[in-house]
Design an enzyme around this catalytic site. Sequence first.
Site, PDB file in Angstrom:
ATOM      1  N   HIS A 214      94.718  18.177 104.922  1.00  0.00           N
ATOM      2  CA  HIS A 214      95.779  17.211 104.644  1.00  0.00           C
ATOM      3  C   HIS A 214      95.271  15.885 104.080  1.00  0.00           C
ATOM      4  O   HIS A 214      96.049  14.990 103.807  1.00  0.00           O
ATOM      5  CB  HIS A 214      96.561  16.923 105.922  1.00  0.00           C
ATOM      6  CG  HIS A 214      95.776  16.123 106.919  1.00  0.00           C
ATOM      7  ND1 HIS A 214      94.798  16.674 107.700  1.00  0.00           N
ATOM      8  CD2 HIS A 214      95.792  14.811 107.216  1.00  0.00           C
ATOM      9  CE1 HIS A 214      94.261  15.734 108.455  1.00  0.00           C
ATOM     10  NE2 HIS A 214      94.841  14.587 108.183  1.00  0.00           N
TER      11      HIS A 214
HETATM   12  C1  UD1 Z   1      98.081  10.477 109.041  1.00  0.00           C
HETATM   13  C2  UD1 Z   1      96.810   9.630 109.235  1.00  0.00           C
HETATM   14  C3  UD1 Z   1      95.599  10.539 109.216  1.00  0.00           C
HETATM   15  C4  UD1 Z   1      95.748  11.665 110.206  1.00  0.00           C
HETATM   16  C5  UD1 Z   1      97.031  12.420 109.923  1.00  0.00           C
HETATM   17  C6  UD1 Z   1      97.263  13.537 110.911  1.00  0.00           C
HETATM   18  C7  UD1 Z   1      96.824   7.356 108.315  1.00  0.00           C
HETATM   19  C8  UD1 Z   1      96.368   6.514 107.190  1.00  0.00           C
HETATM   20  N1  UD1 Z   1      96.639   8.684 108.146  1.00  0.00           N
HETATM   21  O1  UD1 Z   1      98.013  11.035 107.729  1.00  0.00           O
HETATM   22  O2  UD1 Z   1      94.452   9.783 109.566  1.00  0.00           O
HETATM   23  O3  UD1 Z   1      94.638  12.537 110.100  1.00  0.00           O
HETATM   24  O4  UD1 Z   1      98.124  11.484 110.011  1.00  0.00           O
HETATM   25  O5  UD1 Z   1      98.420  14.245 110.628  1.00  0.00           O
HETATM   26  O6  UD1 Z   1      97.329   6.841 109.276  1.00  0.00           O
HETATM   27  N2  UD1 Z   1     105.509  13.102 106.743  1.00  0.00           N
HETATM   28  C9  UD1 Z   1     106.497  13.952 107.162  1.00  0.00           C
HETATM   29  N3  UD1 Z   1     106.825  13.928 108.487  1.00  0.00           N
HETATM   30  C10 UD1 Z   1     106.258  13.091 109.370  1.00  0.00           C
HETATM   31  C11 UD1 Z   1     105.265  12.214 108.915  1.00  0.00           C
HETATM   32  C12 UD1 Z   1     104.892  12.233 107.605  1.00  0.00           C
HETATM   33  O7  UD1 Z   1     107.053  14.729 106.400  1.00  0.00           O
HETATM   34  O8  UD1 Z   1     106.608  13.134 110.571  1.00  0.00           O
HETATM   35  C13 UD1 Z   1     105.123  13.135 105.317  1.00  0.00           C
HETATM   36  C14 UD1 Z   1     105.698  11.986 104.566  1.00  0.00           C
HETATM   37  O9  UD1 Z   1     106.162  12.456 103.372  1.00  0.00           O
HETATM   38  C15 UD1 Z   1     104.531  11.058 104.311  1.00  0.00           C
HETATM   39  C16 UD1 Z   1     103.342  12.033 104.352  1.00  0.00           C
HETATM   40  O10 UD1 Z   1     103.726  13.096 105.210  1.00  0.00           O
HETATM   41  O11 UD1 Z   1     104.639  10.377 103.121  1.00  0.00           O
HETATM   42  C17 UD1 Z   1     102.098  11.383 104.881  1.00  0.00           C
HETATM   43  O12 UD1 Z   1     102.316  10.796 106.173  1.00  0.00           O
HETATM   44  P1  UD1 Z   1     101.398   9.567 106.689  1.00  0.00           P
HETATM   45  O13 UD1 Z   1     101.713   9.240 108.094  1.00  0.00           O
HETATM   46  O14 UD1 Z   1     101.490   8.457 105.698  1.00  0.00           O
HETATM   47  O15 UD1 Z   1      99.942  10.108 106.567  1.00  0.00           O
HETATM   48  P2  UD1 Z   1      99.330  11.528 106.988  1.00  0.00           P
HETATM   49  O16 UD1 Z   1      98.885  12.205 105.749  1.00  0.00           O
HETATM   50  O17 UD1 Z   1     100.245  12.245 107.914  1.00  0.00           O
END
Ligand code: UD1
Length: 369
Positions: A214
């Site tokens: 991811h």
């Molecule tokens: C985040 C953490 C990463 C961790 C990962 C575990 C940061 C910078 N990154 O990355 O260190 O390894 O979590 O999962 O804090 N989204 C959903 N549902 C949710 C949350 C997110 O669909 O409940 C989607 C959204 O479109 C979002 C994307 O996932 O834009 C990324 O989510 P984000 O929390 O920004 O970063 P992760 O890639 O999940």
Amino acid sequence: MHYTAIIVVGARPNFMKAAPIFTQCKKFHEITPILVHTGQHYDKELSRVFFDDLKLPKPNFYLGVGSGTHSEQSGQIMIEFEKILGKLDPDIVVVVGDVNSTLACALATAKYRCGKHKYSPVIAHVEAGLRSNDWHMPEEVNRRLTDALADLLFTTELSGQENLVKEGITSDKIYHVGNVMIDSLLSYKKQAEKSCILEQLKLKKIEYAVLTMHRPENVDAKETLAGFLAAFEKISKSIKIVFPVHPRTKKMFDRHGLKTDFLKATPPLGYLDFLKLLANANFVLTDSGGIQEETTVLNIPCLTLRENTERPVTVDKGTNIIVGKDPDSIVEQVGKILSGERKRGQMPEFWDGKAAQRICKIVFNYLKV
Ligand code: UD1
């Protein structure tokens, strides 16, 4: 004296780290633990399932921040968290890991206490000192800055201690306590055995590999992602690859129109199901940080799909190999594992299920004086 301790969670890898700290804190009658969920992760599969599996109570405060750019998300967390600080004026704020919620809440706390006479609230960082030395990783930015702000720094491995000292953090702030995520693993391993996930996915022990991926640097660019998929397609001819897909990765597959039907894709799994899946796998391919540690404890070979790791003990003592992004190297390393060349691990120091106990004792003694 009575103390209020805020424990912050925000994203999936925080929940299994915060749960044992919350449980241990409750054993001290003088400490009231307050759970604050920023809402960085909000989908049931990335959040609520973990509260159920880890028996975490409903958060006392849910900030509902959601997704956004790094600055939008971090800024929104700071704005909302500051309100909680004002309401509770806690004695300590405990942040875990390296996600945006970790740094945003540490920074809001540091700003909140500016101008006060005492360093209160105290800032404690659990999983301090890990360094990939790659400033393009958002997690590295979060780790470095959180550590610079913290008064109590709890490390999982000795490299963490060494990194902090090199950066000029005085050793009286640093405590090598072990790994709270492994506290959760050890306490839930038996229960995870009861999960029916292998039956549900029609899998047999050892007859499959697990893949998780991811990281933005691995999944966002089409060319990089396609290179990985080419390697996985080759590997899938020898062993089934089970792939719980993170929402970010799913978005990228859809955006880039890439074919993944040679993988056995599933939605993100809960804590107990995933633990069972890992524990019975032949080997694991991952770009996660935590999984490098979990596979070390479970003694399952782990190939890390990155050029570096902030968790070198998993390579020096554990089952981890940094395999990088080159498709040929990935296929070659998998070939070695399948032909019986399996790295055996040893348990790093203090990964014994008692890290949270150590942390809460240190916190209590620190608050008392
Ligand atoms: C985040 C953490 C990463 C961790 C990962 C575990 C940061 C910078 N990154 O990355 O260190 O390894 O979590 O999962 O804090 N989204 C959903 N549902 C949710 C949350 C997110 O669909 O409940 C989607 C959204 O479109 C979002 C994307 O996932 O834009 C990324 O989510 P984000 O929390 O920004 O970063 P992760 O890639 O999940």
